[in-house]
Design an enzyme around this catalytic site. Structure first.
Site, mmCIF file in Angstrom:
data_model
loop_
_atom_site.group_PDB
_atom_site.id
_atom_site.type_symbol
_atom_site.label_atom_id
_atom_site.label_comp_id
_atom_site.label_asym_id
_atom_site.label_seq_id
_atom_site.Cartn_x
_atom_site.Cartn_y
_atom_site.Cartn_z
ATOM 1 N N CYS A 87 5.022 8.342 2.510
ATOM 2 C CA CYS A 87 5.864 9.585 2.419
ATOM 3 C C CYS A 87 5.322 10.794 3.208
ATOM 4 C CB CYS A 87 3.933 9.762 0.695
ATOM 5 S SG CYS A 87 2.443 9.909 2.297
ATOM 6 N N CYS A 103 -2.987 9.033 5.923
ATOM 7 C CA CYS A 103 -1.920 9.055 6.799
ATOM 8 C C CYS A 103 -2.010 9.055 7.598
ATOM 9 C CB CYS A 103 -0.784 9.807 6.172
ATOM 10 S SG CYS A 103 -0.357 9.776 4.077
ATOM 11 N N CYS A 160 0.628 -1.595 -0.097
ATOM 12 C CA CYS A 160 0.031 0.199 -0.318
ATOM 13 C C CYS A 160 1.067 1.025 -0.188
ATOM 14 C CB CYS A 160 -0.993 0.220 1.273
ATOM 15 S SG CYS A 160 -1.811 -1.646 1.043
ATOM 16 N N ASP A 198 3.079 2.565 2.237
ATOM 17 C CA ASP A 198 2.813 2.775 4.061
ATOM 18 C C ASP A 198 2.709 1.419 5.047
ATOM 19 O OD1 ASP A 198 0.557 2.739 3.887
ATOM 20 O OD2 ASP A 198 0.099 5.311 3.828
#
Lengths: 138, 416
Positions: free
Chosen positions: A64, A107, A37, A39
């Protein structure tokens, strides 16, 4: 896409990068996300047994800039809180603090999941009941 | 650190550095100079037959058509000016599909084609066409045996790109053309990344239809060309833009005279400078690659022998592409195959077609060198990218686990 100054600051000067000894009873470790994915976050807390406060928090993140910033911020917020206070950290607080755009909300969700996973690990290790799995707000 | 990382950078290095020349190239100042008069004093419509303004414009277009044709070994009459490669892709695929409907309805293409080809094929499917999307081998090249096996009696077109925009691999165009000819099928190639960078010759290569664009070869945006063979065989396409019958009826619309003039000039410059330039670029690219491959767990994606001279696509395992770019994107402009850089949240479909896992696709960077790339810029880039990779790996749980010998494949990841 332009990043907020706060994301850039955490990215360039991340706080609390590192590893705590996961074998210790007072350390809780949460590993969330998946490489496919894009992350993966590992967040750890160390609880001072005398005071019940989180004395240290560390992270390592594959992801990221926003994912790195979210986990860096999470470790900052965790320190000095009790485990119960830490559970109240909401992903939307992270979104607001870092001014994350909609495509980066996941995130912050991941960071909240990582906090909960670390606390859960700590609870189970110390003979407490596991948290009822409550999905973070997507 | 040692090696190029230690080099001292000259003070005149101008930042940011542009290494995204597969997306678009800066226009060569010589091209701009050629274009300028056609915005102002020579503003005529090339279709105006009755006065000097029109004649001047028409003459300029004719000259540009020769410059463009010469670069690809075509006859000027075989060049149709379009707004760009996307339009030419549409015209080729939809135009052949309509024109040759009585012959068949089947098209063969690759999963690694540009979206302008893939989405046009999807459209053709909605209009009753059948499309085979062939996968590629691990190095990004088509398997010719597989291609031949996919041919059916109703196959009318093979649409396979010349050079890939993401990994830079060059398809075996001549072999594909031979195969197409053997079966009486037309061969269309999107050569947007290849024309002007490597020798492309429509006769020697056996190409029937071809798309390419001005802005990928130091010309202006908004202008491209569609090559349509006139002999052996004579190829026809149904127009997709109706109107005044410009461009031999295949593409109506007032010609973009300044754009076309610039495109012609850009082709002429490529023709003159390609050989030296390709040698210069591949040398620089190889140096960049060698510098970055000095890092552990770095992988070059795609065939390294059959490829464009100016492209390198490298995956840096255990770091994520967008996170990586953030470390230097105020100084260096390039692209990543990471999901985070696209709207879809899916990593590059091209890299996935090469068999890369999502994790490696997320970790890729595409370096696109160009005419204005310098050795100093390459040194700076090696240094900046290496430093960021090392820094992010110190922050990466996957790197730590890998270093400890943990098998990441065996972990049950919580997919979200």
């Amino acid at each position: 896409m332009a990043y907020s100054d706060k994301v850039l600051d955490h990215y360039h000067n991340p706080q609390n990068v590192g590893t705590l000894d996961k074998a210790k009873a007072n350390v809780g470790t949460g590993l969330v996300g998946a490489p496919e994915c894009g992350d993966v976050m590992r967040l750890q807390i160390e609880v001072d047994e005398a005071t019940g406060l989180i004395s240290d928090a560390k992270f390592k993140t594959f992801g990221c800039g926003s994912a790195i910033a979210s986990s860096s911020l999470a470790t900052e917020w965790l320190k000095g809180k009790t485990v119960d206070q830490a559970l109240e950290i909401d992903n939307m607080d992270i979104v607001e603090e870092l001014a994350l755009p909609p495509v980066k909300i996941h995130c912050s969700v991941l960071a909240e999941d990582a906090i909960k996973a670390a606390i859960n690990d700590y609870r189970v290790k110390n003979g407490m009941e596991a948290l009822v799995e409550e999905k973070a707000h997507h | 650190m040692n090696g190029p990382q230690c080099r001292h950078f000259t003070m005149d290095l101008k930042l940011p550095i542009y290494l995204d020349n597969n997306a678009t190239t800066p226009m060569d100042p010589r091209v701009l100079e050629a274009m300028l008069p056609y915005f102002t004093e020579n503003f005529g419509n090339a279709a105006s037959r009755n006065h000097s303004f029109g004649w001047v414009a028409e003459e300029a277009v004719d000259y540009a058509r020769e410059q463009v044709a010469k670069l690809i070994g075509a006859d000027p009459k075989e060049i149709i000016f379009t707004s760009g490669a996307t339009e030419a892709d549409n015209l080729a695929i939809k135009g052949v599909f309509e024109m040759y409907a009585s012959k068949g309805n089947h098209i063969i293409t690759l999963t690694t084609e540009h979206k302008a080809v893939l989405d046009t094929c999807k459209h053709v499917e909605k209009m009753g066409g059948e499309v085979t999307y062939l996968g590629v081998q691990q190095d990004g090249l088509v398997d010719l045996a597989e291609l031949e096996a996919a041919i059916r009696p109703e196959t009318i077109l093979i649409a396979i790109m010349y050079g890939n925009n993401e990994v830079g691999v060059l398809q075996p165009v001549r072999e594909i053309a031979t195969l197409a000819k053997k079966h009486g099928i037309l061969f269309f190639t999107d050569a947007t990344q290849a024309v002007g960078k490597v020798p492309v010759d429509v006769l020697k290569d056996g190409i029937d239809l071809m798309a390419f664009s001005g802005h990928k070869m130091y010309g202006p945006k908004g202008v491209g060309a569609f090559y349509v063979r006139r002999k052996n065989p004579r190829v026809k396409v149904t127009a997709q833009m109706d109107g005044g019958g410009h461009e031999r009826g295949m593409r109506s619309g007032t010609l973009n005279v300044p754009g076309i003039v610039g495109f012609g000039k850009a082709c002429e410059l490529c023709m003159q400078e390609m050989e030296q330039e390709a040698a210069r670029l591949s040398k620089m690219r190889d140096r960049l690659e060698a510098g970055l491959m000095a890092l552990e767990e770095a992988y070059v994606n795609g065939n390294t022998e059959h490829r464009l001279p100016h492209v390198a696509n490298i995956s840096f395992k255990y770091v994520e592409g967008e996170g990586l770019m953030m470390g230097f994107n105020k100084d260096i402009a390039l692209s990543s195959g990471s999901a985070c850089t696209s709207a879809s949240l899916e990593p590059s479909y091209v890299l996935k077609a090469l068999g890369l896992g999502d994790d490696l696709a997320h970790s890729s960077l595409r370096f696109g060198l160009g005419r204005f790339t310098t050795d100093e810029q390459i040194d700076f880039t090696i240094n900046a990218v290496s430093k960021t990779v090392l820094k992010l790996r110190e922050m990466s749980p996957l790197w730590e686990m890998w270093k400890e010998g943990v098998d990441l494949e065996k972990i049950e990841w919580a997919h979200h």
